[in-house]
Design a protein around this motif. Structure first.
Motif, PDB file in Angstrom:
ATOM      1  N   GLN A   1       0.826  -1.202   0.000  1.00  0.00           N
ATOM      2  CA  GLN A   1       0.000   0.000   0.000  1.00  0.00           C
ATOM      3  C   GLN A   1       0.866   1.260   0.000  1.00  0.00           C
ATOM      4  OE1 GLN A   1      -3.729   0.025   2.339  1.00  0.00           O
ATOM      5  NE2 GLN A   1      -3.076  -1.985   3.114  1.00  0.00           N
ATOM      6  N   CYS A   2       1.969   1.213   0.700  1.00  0.00           N
ATOM      7  CA  CYS A   2       2.897   2.341   0.727  1.00  0.00           C
ATOM      8  C   CYS A   2       3.400   2.643  -0.681  1.00  0.00           C
ATOM      9  CB  CYS A   2       4.060   2.028   1.666  1.00  0.00           C
ATOM     10  SG  CYS A   2       5.473   3.166   1.537  1.00  0.00           S
ATOM     11  N   GLN A   3       3.848   1.596  -1.403  1.00  0.00           N
ATOM     12  CA  GLN A   3       4.410   1.809  -2.743  1.00  0.00           C
ATOM     13  C   GLN A   3       3.353   2.301  -3.729  1.00  0.00           C
ATOM     14  OE1 GLN A   3       7.674   1.689  -3.259  1.00  0.00           O
ATOM     15  NE2 GLN A   3       7.843   1.170  -1.071  1.00  0.00           N
ATOM     16  N   ILE A   4       2.142   1.750  -3.632  1.00  0.00           N
ATOM     17  CA  ILE A   4       1.083   2.167  -4.563  1.00  0.00           C
ATOM     18  C   ILE A   4       0.722   3.635  -4.336  1.00  0.00           C
ATOM     19  CG2 ILE A   4      -1.329   1.797  -5.215  1.00  0.00           C
ATOM     20  CD1 ILE A   4      -0.945  -1.153  -4.427  1.00  0.00           C
ATOM     21  N   LEU A   5       0.560   4.036  -3.089  1.00  0.00           N
ATOM     22  CA  LEU A   5       0.152   5.403  -2.790  1.00  0.00           C
ATOM     23  C   LEU A   5       1.216   6.421  -3.188  1.00  0.00           C
ATOM     24  CD1 LEU A   5      -1.557   4.750   0.644  1.00  0.00           C
ATOM     25  CD2 LEU A   5      -2.682   5.510  -1.458  1.00  0.00           C
ATOM     26  N   LEU A   6       2.486   6.090  -2.986  1.00  0.00           N
ATOM     27  CA  LEU A   6       3.545   7.036  -3.359  1.00  0.00           C
ATOM     28  C   LEU A   6       3.630   7.170  -4.884  1.00  0.00           C
ATOM     29  CD1 LEU A   6       6.447   6.238  -0.834  1.00  0.00           C
ATOM     30  CD2 LEU A   6       4.497   7.792  -0.630  1.00  0.00           C
ATOM     31  N   ALA A   7       3.463   6.032  -5.606  1.00  0.00           N
ATOM     32  CA  ALA A   7       3.498   6.101  -7.076  1.00  0.00           C
ATOM     33  C   ALA A   7       2.296   6.886  -7.599  1.00  0.00           C
ATOM     34  CB  ALA A   7       3.508   4.696  -7.654  1.00  0.00           C
ATOM     35  N   ARG A   8       1.141   6.698  -6.989  1.00  0.00           N
ATOM     36  CA  ARG A   8      -0.036   7.425  -7.465  1.00  0.00           C
ATOM     37  C   ARG A   8       0.087   8.914  -7.137  1.00  0.00           C
ATOM     38  NH1 ARG A   8      -6.154   5.758  -5.825  1.00  0.00           N
ATOM     39  NH2 ARG A   8      -5.568   6.732  -3.858  1.00  0.00           N
ATOM     40  N   ALA A   9       0.720   9.242  -6.011  1.00  0.00           N
ATOM     41  CA  ALA A   9       0.934  10.659  -5.684  1.00  0.00           C
ATOM     42  C   ALA A   9       1.759  11.331  -6.772  1.00  0.00           C
ATOM     43  CB  ALA A   9       1.621  10.781  -4.326  1.00  0.00           C
ATOM     44  N   GLN A  10       2.769  10.618  -7.294  1.00  0.00           N
ATOM     45  CA  GLN A  10       3.570  11.164  -8.392  1.00  0.00           C
ATOM     46  C   GLN A  10       2.704  11.423  -9.633  1.00  0.00           C
ATOM     47  OE1 GLN A  10       6.841   8.276  -8.732  1.00  0.00           O
ATOM     48  NE2 GLN A  10       8.244   9.979  -8.332  1.00  0.00           N
ATOM     49  N   SER A  11       1.811  10.496  -9.949  1.00  0.00           N
ATOM     50  CA  SER A  11       0.937  10.665 -11.111  1.00  0.00           C
ATOM     51  C   SER A  11       0.025  11.874 -10.930  1.00  0.00           C
ATOM     52  CB  SER A  11       0.087   9.402 -11.327  1.00  0.00           C
ATOM     53  OG  SER A  11       0.901   8.295 -11.626  1.00  0.00           O
ATOM     54  N   TYR A  12      -0.529  12.036  -9.724  1.00  0.00           N
ATOM     55  CA  TYR A  12      -1.379  13.182  -9.479  1.00  0.00           C
ATOM     56  C   TYR A  12      -0.587  14.486  -9.647  1.00  0.00           C
ATOM     57  CZ  TYR A  12      -5.389  10.563  -7.619  1.00  0.00           C
ATOM     58  OH  TYR A  12      -6.479   9.757  -7.473  1.00  0.00           O
ATOM     59  N   ALA A  13       0.648  14.498  -9.164  1.00  0.00           N
ATOM     60  CA  ALA A  13       1.465  15.707  -9.269  1.00  0.00           C
ATOM     61  C   ALA A  13       1.734  16.038 -10.734  1.00  0.00           C
ATOM     62  CB  ALA A  13       2.772  15.518  -8.507  1.00  0.00           C
ATOM     63  N   ARG A  14       2.017  15.043 -11.547  1.00  0.00           N
ATOM     64  CA  ARG A  14       2.291  15.280 -12.971  1.00  0.00           C
ATOM     65  C   ARG A  14       1.046  15.755 -13.701  1.00  0.00           C
ATOM     66  NH1 ARG A  14       4.819   9.792 -14.929  1.00  0.00           N
ATOM     67  NH2 ARG A  14       4.824  10.905 -16.944  1.00  0.00           N
ATOM     68  N   LEU A  15      -0.111  15.391 -13.201  1.00  0.00           N
ATOM     69  CA  LEU A  15      -1.368  15.825 -13.820  1.00  0.00           C
ATOM     70  C   LEU A  15      -1.851  17.168 -13.279  1.00  0.00           C
ATOM     71  CD1 LEU A  15      -3.241  12.377 -13.833  1.00  0.00           C
ATOM     72  CD2 LEU A  15      -2.430  13.639 -15.831  1.00  0.00           C
ATOM     73  N   GLY A  16      -1.051  17.796 -12.400  1.00  0.00           N
ATOM     74  CA  GLY A  16      -1.450  19.092 -11.849  1.00  0.00           C
ATOM     75  C   GLY A  16      -2.551  18.987 -10.827  1.00  0.00           C
ATOM     76  N   ARG A  17      -2.533  17.943 -10.024  1.00  0.00           N
ATOM     77  CA  ARG A  17      -3.543  17.749  -8.973  1.00  0.00           C
ATOM     78  C   ARG A  17      -2.825  17.616  -7.629  1.00  0.00           C
ATOM     79  NH1 ARG A  17      -7.180  12.933 -11.442  1.00  0.00           N
ATOM     80  NH2 ARG A  17      -8.152  13.098  -9.357  1.00  0.00           N
ATOM     81  N   PRO A  18      -2.275  18.719  -7.131  1.00  0.00           N
ATOM     82  CA  PRO A  18      -1.466  18.672  -5.899  1.00  0.00           C
ATOM     83  C   PRO A  18      -2.251  18.220  -4.678  1.00  0.00           C
ATOM     84  CG  PRO A  18      -1.923  20.941  -6.511  1.00  0.00           C
ATOM     85  CD  PRO A  18      -2.368  20.120  -7.653  1.00  0.00           C
ATOM     86  N   ALA A  19      -3.515  18.590  -4.584  1.00  0.00           N
ATOM     87  CA  ALA A  19      -4.301  18.206  -3.405  1.00  0.00           C
ATOM     88  C   ALA A  19      -4.423  16.687  -3.318  1.00  0.00           C
ATOM     89  CB  ALA A  19      -5.677  18.853  -3.474  1.00  0.00           C
ATOM     90  N   ASP A  20      -4.706  16.041  -4.474  1.00  0.00           N
ATOM     91  CA  ASP A  20      -4.800  14.584  -4.467  1.00  0.00           C
ATOM     92  C   ASP A  20      -3.446  13.944  -4.171  1.00  0.00           C
ATOM     93  OD1 ASP A  20      -7.543  14.516  -5.117  1.00  0.00           O
ATOM     94  OD2 ASP A  20      -7.094  14.742  -7.251  1.00  0.00           O
ATOM     95  N   ALA A  21      -2.381  14.565  -4.681  1.00  0.00           N
ATOM     96  CA  ALA A  21      -1.039  14.036  -4.428  1.00  0.00           C
ATOM     97  C   ALA A  21      -0.725  14.099  -2.933  1.00  0.00           C
ATOM     98  CB  ALA A  21      -0.001  14.815  -5.229  1.00  0.00           C
ATOM     99  N   LEU A  22      -1.016  15.235  -2.300  1.00  0.00           N
ATOM    100  CA  LEU A  22      -0.761  15.373  -0.867  1.00  0.00           C
ATOM    101  C   LEU A  22      -1.587  14.376  -0.052  1.00  0.00           C
ATOM    102  CD1 LEU A  22      -0.535  19.256  -0.522  1.00  0.00           C
ATOM    103  CD2 LEU A  22       1.320  17.592  -0.167  1.00  0.00           C
ATOM    104  N   ALA A  23      -2.829  14.145  -0.460  1.00  0.00           N
ATOM    105  CA  ALA A  23      -3.674  13.192   0.263  1.00  0.00           C
ATOM    106  C   ALA A  23      -3.060  11.795   0.234  1.00  0.00           C
ATOM    107  CB  ALA A  23      -5.072  13.177  -0.342  1.00  0.00           C
TER     108      ALA A  23
END
Length: 422
Positions: free
Chosen positions: A369-391
């Protein structure tokens, strides 16, 4: 009334037997009515014209008299003048032993009597009852033919035919009749698996089956399931697939190929595994595991454009067709797709769906779960969705324990201009 006679229509000779051909000249015989003189077929019992019985024959005309050679009567034929009957007037034939008026006597061998008039009786019109019976008989024949055709078509319907074939196949296997079972293989299955290999793949444990039923149907394929009982193991549900090949329902058996695929990957030979997996998917295009191996082989060969559709096909098939793909294997396919979409193909938006699928798997470890959430945070950041990345970073921090993962979370928060985590 004069009796009927059998007379030759060519030479006029009489016959005592109802022969169709004259024994003297080979001409056609006729049964001549003694009442009206009408010429009938020899087989007739009643006159076609007047309807009188003509089965009883009169006396046969006497044979021609014997004349001495050289006598004038024998050397010089008599000249005969014949007169045709008036219109509508039949020329009645004489009674036995007599000659027609104006004609040479029948015992004159030189005479050629005029052909008798042939009169054909009008065809009898069938009665109303007969017509009704004929129509009824025709309707019965048509209904019988239609019923037979319907029964044959019904017997060829997949939901009727395939269960019978599946029962025959299972009975053959349980009786160790591998010849009969192998005969039901598709042509592609036989090309990639010999009967000896098939026999070798079968175990010796006693087993039985029951409850055969259709689990899934689609054009060209019927998936059967049944209850399997193997000695010494818990009862379970097993499956059997039949596919249509050139109008014939067959077994797309590829298990021996799949065993070779697994051996190739376990021995570190992905190239060989790829070739074997392609053969397995050709034999049975609905095998999720074969497509899963094709996905993994392309991933190892760093061919994301090839790997992505194969992984997606494997996952789609796994929703319908059972296989040996475990939850861990399915999770692994989603991980391959997420990695290729997020990194190799630079499509973070498509990677988000794969991350969501992975997080939905049951009993995922905290490390996963740790690895999935950190990888998805990167995807959100690249898509310009900082709030979702921080969550995702905040949620990941509760699962991550590795110092490197914790340092990554802090660095990424700073890049998003977020305050440091408390």
């Amino acid at each position: 009334m004069a009796a009927a006679q059998i007379l030759c229509t060519k030479c006029g000779a009489a016959s005592a037997e109802p022969r169709p051909v004259c024994g003297k000249c080979g001409g056609r015989n006729a049964r001549v009515c003694g009442g009206c003189g009408t010429q009938n077929s020899v087989a007739k019992n009643y006159c076609d014209k007047c309807g009188r019985p003509i089965s009883d024959l009169g006396p046969v005309a006497p044979p021609p008299p014997t004349r001495l050679p050289g006598s004038p009567e024998n050397d010089i034929p008599a000249t005969v003048i014949r007169r045709a009957p008036a219109p509508g007037e039949g020329a009645p034939l004489p009674a036995a032993g007599q000659s027609p008026a104006g004609a040479a006597p029948l015992d004159d061998l030189w005479a050629s009597p005029a052909p008798l008039a042939v009169e054909t009786a009008p065809a009898a019109r069938p009665s109303a009852g007969r017509r009704w019976l004929d129509r009824l008989l025709l309707a019965f024949v048509a209904a019988t033919a239609a019923g037979g055709l319907w029964a044959w078509r019904w017997s060829q319907r997949p939901e009727v035919l395939v269960p019978k074939l599946a029962a025959r196949y299972l009975n053959a296997l349980s009786a160790h009749d591998y010849d009969s079972a192998y005969a039901m293989f598709s042509s592609l299955a036989k090309k990639n698996c010999t009967e000896a290999e098939f026999r070798a793949s079968r175990g010796d444990a006693a087993w039985s089956w029951s409850g055969l039923r259709i689990a899934y149907r689609e054009p060209g394929a019927v998936l059967m399931e049944y209850d399997l009982k193997v000695a010494g193991t818990p009862d379970r549900t097993d499956h059997l697939l039949f596919t249509l090949e050139n109008g014939r329902w067959t077994r797309p058996y590829n298990w021996t190929l799949m065993n070779q695929v697994e051996t190739a990957f376990e021995s570190g030979d992905p190239d060989k595994g790829l070739i074997l997996a392609q053969a397995a998917a050709t034999v049975n295009p609905r095998d999720p595991m074969a497509w899963g191996y094709l996905c993994e082989a392309a991933y190892y060969r760093k061919a994301p454009e090839v790997a992505v559709p194969r992984c997606e096909k494997a996952l789609a098939l796994a929703r319908t067709y059972p296989s040996d793909l475990t939850l861990k294997s399915l999770y692994h396919l989603h991980a391959i797709l997420a990695d290729m979409e997020n990194n190799a193909l630079n499509r973070p938006d498509l990677a988000l769906a794969q991350f969501g699928e992975m997080l939905a798997f049951p009993e995922i470890s905290p490390a996963d779960q740790c690895q999935i959430l950190l990888a998805r945070a990167q995807s959100y950041a690249r898509l310009g969705r900082p709030a979702d990345a921080l969550a995702d970073l905040d949620r990941g921090a509760s699962f991550c324990s590795n110092p490197q993962d914790l340092a990554f979370i802090q660095t990424m928060r700073q890049s998003l201009n977020a305050p440091a985590a408390p």
